[in-house]
Design an enzyme around this catalytic site. Structure first.
Site, PDB file in Angstrom:
ATOM      1  N   ASP A  52       3.152  -6.142   2.334  1.00  0.00           N
ATOM      2  CA  ASP A  52       2.111  -5.139   2.836  1.00  0.00           C
ATOM      3  C   ASP A  52       2.785  -3.580   2.666  1.00  0.00           C
ATOM      4  OD1 ASP A  52      -0.260  -4.567   3.722  1.00  0.00           O
ATOM      5  OD2 ASP A  52      -0.114  -5.993   5.280  1.00  0.00           O
ATOM      6  N   SER A  77     -19.131  -0.897   3.615  1.00  0.00           N
ATOM      7  CA  SER A  77     -20.049  -1.811   3.938  1.00  0.00           C
ATOM      8  C   SER A  77     -21.378  -1.550   4.156  1.00  0.00           C
ATOM      9  CB  SER A  77     -19.658  -2.433   5.429  1.00  0.00           C
ATOM     10  OG  SER A  77     -19.727  -1.485   6.145  1.00  0.00           O
ATOM     11  N   HIS A  83       0.705  -1.312   0.093  1.00  0.00           N
ATOM     12  CA  HIS A  83      -0.096  -0.140  -0.054  1.00  0.00           C
ATOM     13  C   HIS A  83       0.931   1.266  -0.181  1.00  0.00           C
ATOM     14  CE1 HIS A  83      -3.523  -2.245   1.642  1.00  0.00           C
ATOM     15  NE2 HIS A  83      -2.621  -3.001   1.987  1.00  0.00           N
ATOM     16  N   GLU A 124      -7.788 -12.132   8.079  1.00  0.00           N
ATOM     17  CA  GLU A 124      -6.078 -11.346   8.541  1.00  0.00           C
ATOM     18  C   GLU A 124      -6.100 -11.696  10.112  1.00  0.00           C
ATOM     19  OE1 GLU A 124      -6.000  -7.480   7.540  1.00  0.00           O
ATOM     20  OE2 GLU A 124      -3.746  -7.339   8.282  1.00  0.00           O
ATOM     21  N   HIS A 141     -11.715  -4.724  -0.368  1.00  0.00           N
ATOM     22  CA  HIS A 141     -10.890  -4.549   0.696  1.00  0.00           C
ATOM     23  C   HIS A 141     -10.887  -5.903   1.602  1.00  0.00           C
ATOM     24  CE1 HIS A 141      -9.851  -3.159   4.943  1.00  0.00           C
ATOM     25  NE2 HIS A 141      -9.110  -2.845   4.413  1.00  0.00           N
ATOM     26  N   HIS A 200      -8.049  -8.764   0.710  1.00  0.00           N
ATOM     27  CA  HIS A 200      -7.594  -9.235   2.197  1.00  0.00           C
ATOM     28  C   HIS A 200      -8.460 -10.241   2.805  1.00  0.00           C
ATOM     29  CE1 HIS A 200      -6.079  -5.068   1.947  1.00  0.00           C
ATOM     30  NE2 HIS A 200      -4.744  -5.597   2.453  1.00  0.00           N
TER      31      HIS A 200
HETATM   32  C1  BEZ Z   1     -16.519  -0.371   6.238  1.00  0.00           C
HETATM   33  O1  BEZ Z   1     -16.995  -1.123   6.754  1.00  0.00           O
HETATM   34  O2  BEZ Z   1     -16.771   0.492   5.502  1.00  0.00           O
HETATM   35  C2  BEZ Z   1     -15.086  -0.224   6.842  1.00  0.00           C
HETATM   36  C3  BEZ Z   1     -14.791  -1.262   7.705  1.00  0.00           C
HETATM   37  C4  BEZ Z   1     -13.379  -1.085   8.297  1.00  0.00           C
HETATM   38  C5  BEZ Z   1     -12.402  -0.187   7.801  1.00  0.00           C
HETATM   39  C6  BEZ Z   1     -12.808   0.769   6.542  1.00  0.00           C
HETATM   40  C7  BEZ Z   1     -14.054   0.724   6.394  1.00  0.00           C
HETATM   41 FE   FE2 Z   2      -2.715  -4.956   2.835  1.00  0.00          FE
END
Ligand code: BEZ
Ligand code: FE2
Length: 406
Positions: free
Chosen positions: A308, A145, A64, A209, A179, A206
């Site tokens: 990473d 999410s 990243h 993890e 992600h 990912h």
């Molecule tokens: C999300 O659910 O949008 C989220 C969760 C963890 C890290 C970053 C974003």
């Molecule tokens: Fe990563």
């Protein structure tokens, strides 16, 4: 046409002596020097120090760049405190990160990395990746999410992807990243996977993890419960771990970490032709444990070693990363593990990223590094390559000599 005059060639972890390499963009012939000189009398001959070995340039499949400004901002030791510290420090890290990203890219080149997979969350690293001397697989990442945000996030992802598609330099490849199962809504995942599949773009995510991720996806409990309740007013995970994997059916994907997978998940990963990216330093620093390499190998799953980002590492040096892996997997046969690690950052990584590189054979792109061994090569060379951090005298990418002082 170039002819590289070297003492040794590292081919499939075997040391070959008495041969040199002729190449343009790709490797054209491997033969004794006098033979090459006869066939290609006009070639430019590049001499190297005595006891030099040429090997494939290294491939860092998961980095990243956008968090390259981190040195001591983030909290190490456990995953959730680290995640909170990333959120808290995001602005500070992003500010002034252009120079940090350039430096990180240059340091990768210095340490022998001739190709990398950049996971781009915001597209802020696009310019640096475009200007990098290395081959770059540019993974545009989707994250979010919340169902209500899915359309806006998809549009943002598409415009970042389009920006990366507009870059037409040699060795630059657009790609797609999801992600994680806890942070991306399934509707968004499906659309992003479809785009990757239609365009034959490499795909990465990912997966499994942290212990917290396992608990949240399996039981809707644990530290992520507090996190999602507080920050996003969510009581349940948006994916189960198996439901998430099912979305990737028939689309071979690079899954990063996979420290907390179970037998069923390994089976599914193998069956679908996915690969695992192993980031030992990151896993240790974030308190996530270590990949069960034995299980991964028993299942016959392809695995790669990668660094990473500097948000969870102190260096982007694959020789250092392999060294840590060599010590982390303490019960593995030392020489066999050293060989597997070297393969994982060359031929295996190239295949997983769909790059025509990673080995010294005819037709492969001439992405090469020359190391000064100082001494004669022994049959345990793979171990010493990882331990010694030999001086790299030359780097070639797509057949071009790369000057690291420019
Ligand atoms: C999300 O659910 O949008 C989220 C969760 C963890 C890290 C970053 C974003
Ligand atoms: Fe990563």
């Amino acid at each position: 046409m170039k002819i590289l005059n070297v003492s040794y060639i590292l081919q499939n972890n075997e040391v070959i002596s008495g041969k040199s390499l002729a190449f343009e963009k790709t490797i054209l012939k491997i033969a004794p020097l006098d033979e090459l000189l006869q066939i290609y009398p006009d070639a430019q001959v590049i001499d190297t120090p005595a006891n030099s070995i040429v090997m494939p340039g290294l491939i860092n499949a998961h980095v990243h760049l956008e968090f390259s400004a981190n040195k001591t901002h983030l909290k190490y030791g456990q995953f959730m405190p680290w995640l909170y510290s990333v959120i808290e420090n995001r602005e500070d890290l992003i500010e002034g990160s252009f120079e940090a990203m350039k430096k990180a890219t240059h340091k990768m080149l210095q340490s022998g990395i001739t190709s990398f997979g950049a996971i781009s969350s915001h597209g802020m690293d696009l310019e640096v990746a475009e200007q990098a001397k290395q081959n770059v697989v540019f993974f545009n990442e989707v994250i979010g999410s919340q169902a209500t945000m899915a359309d806006a996030l998809l549009d943002d992802f598409k415009s970042r992807l389009a920006a990366s598609e507009s870059i037409k330099r040699e060795g630059f490849y657009p790609a797609v990243a999801i992600h994680s199962p806890y942070s991306v809504h399934p509707a968004l995942i499906k659309k992003a996977i479809e785009i990757a599949w239609l365009n034959k773009y490499p795909l990465s995510a990912h997966y499994m993890e942290s212990p917290a991720e396992r608990q949240w996806l399996d039981k809707n409990k644990g530290e992520f419960k507090t996190f999602f309740n507080d920050l996003l007013k969510q009581d349940y995970a948006v994916n189960t771990s198996t439901g998430f994997l099912e979305l990737f059916k028939d689309v071979p994907t690079l899954f990063t970490h996979v420290v907390h997978a179970n037998e069923e998940e390994y089976k599914e990963i193998k069956e679908q032709g996915h690969s695992i990216i192993h980031c030992p330093i990151s896993n240790r620093l974030l308190g996530n444990g270590s990949l069960d390499l034995d299980a991964v190998q028993k299942h016959g799953i392809r695995w790669l070693c990668a660094t990473d980002g500097l948000s969870s590492n102190y260096t982007l040096n694959l020789f250092e990363e392999m060294k840590i892996a060599l010590f982390m997997h303490k019960d593995a046969n030392l020489l066999e593990l050293a060989k597997a690690l070297l393969n994982s950052v060359t031929i295996e990584a190239a295949q997983a990223l769909n790059l025509n590189t990673g080995s010294i054979e005819l037709g492969k792109n001439a992405d090469l590094i020359v190391l000064d061994l100082e001494d004669e090569a022994t049959e345990q060379l793979p171990i010493h390559l990882i331990l010694q951090q030999y001086v790299i005298s030359h780097r070639f990418i797509n057949g071009h000599f790369v000057n690291i002082d420019e």
